[in-house]
Design an enzyme around this catalytic site. Structure first.
Site: not given
Length: 315
Positions: A168, A193, A261, A264, A287, A296
């Site tokens: 990211r 994240k 983005h 990615r 994830h 995604y």
């Protein structure tokens, strides 16, 4: 067959001349893609036609200087009533903003009213992946688009990490000066994240790009301090890279979906398209749920069923 000249715009000579100068800047200095310039030309033409009706006569530069936010909203409302969607309205507002800011830089208008305008809410959608060839073009051109060699090398290094490692943008910009300094390094730990850490394999090309940036960067890259720096030495901000990416895709003639983005997203999509395992891609992307990876990467039910049939011992 020669193109027909566009009809005269509905504006006074001072504003018409300023608009012509702005379009020349977009084409020359900023090197925007021809289609983008055509769209901005068309959008501002429609805006000036609206103002002529809205104000009761062809507008001049002083009229632009007096516009309020309500006037810009009225234009978007008129366009929406004519069937324009959110994306069209957003692009139109971007073109008008660019024009008014050009006037502001020239001392002819104040851009506060249009700057205060929020773009229409765009429908949520996943970024579209670039083709493998376009992704390579972006990474390679990132090393050529800036006058300062170290800034060009910086952008190339960040873009290489996004596409080559699936990072990211925030993860890439959070790297510190003591990371990626070993040319024999095979992987690194990235914190994503929710504070979740994962191991990311490193391609030699990514290490080479970072090494080139390190060599050219005029700032001392201290341990614990940001690896990627802005022009004045502070931490590189995502907005700066996104702005540079807009210039890059314009120069390369790529669509607006070619964002940092999207690199990615391209990383994941290209791995999947070449037979990559969904679970492995999930780990590489960081994830928490496989269902997130499925969405995604744009995997359809048929692809999932195929993976299941090949992998399950009882299938």
């Amino acid at each position: 067959m020669p193109k027909t000249a566009p009809p005269p715009i509905n504006a006074k000579p001072d504003l018409a001349a300023a608009r012509t100068a702005w379009l020349e800047v977009l084409t020359g200095e900023r090197r925007l893609a021809p289609k983008t310039v055509e769209a901005y030309e068309r959008d501002t033409r429609q805006f000036l036609a609206f103002l002529a009706d809205h104000l009761g006569g062809a507008p001049g530069v002083p009229d632009i200087a007096k516009l309020r936010t309500a006037d810009y909203r009225a234009f978007l409302t008129r366009r929406r009533a004519g069937g324009a969607g959110a994306r069209t309205l957003g692009r139109g507002l971007a073109g008008i903003r660019s024009f008014v800011r050009h006037l502001e830089r020239s001392g002819m208008a104040n851009g506060a009213a249009v700057t205060a305008m929020r773009a229409p809410r765009q429908p949520k959608s996943l970024p579209k992946p670039l083709t493998a060839e376009d992704a390579r073009r972006v990474v390679e051109a990132g090393n050529q688009m800036k006058d300062e060699p170290w800034i060009a090398a910086r952008n190339a290094a960040v873009l290489t990490l996004l596409y080559g490692c699936g990072l990211r943008i925030g993860e890439a910009l959070a790297l510190t000066g003591d990371t990626l300094d070993d040319p024999s390094q095979k992987s690194m730990i990235v914190t994503g994240k929710g504070g979740k850490s994962r191991m990311v394999p490193l391609l030699p090309v990514a290490l080479e790009a970072v090494a080139t940036y390190r060599k050219l960067c005029p700032y001392f890259l201290e341990v614990g301090e940001p690896l990627f720096r802005g022009a004045r030495g502070g931490a590189l901000q995502a907005g700066v890279l996104q702005r540079d990416m807009r210039q890059l895709r314009s120069a390369l003639g790529l669509p607006d979906t070619a964002t940092p983005h999207a690199l990615r997203h391209s990383f994941a999509t290209h791995l999947l398209g070449n037979g990559g395992d969904l679970r492995a891609i999930q780990e590489l992307l960081g994830h928490a749920s496989l269902s997130t990876t499925q969405i995604y990467t744009g995997v359809d039910a048929a692809r999932l069923l195929d993976v299941y049939r090949k992998a399950h011992p009882r299938a």
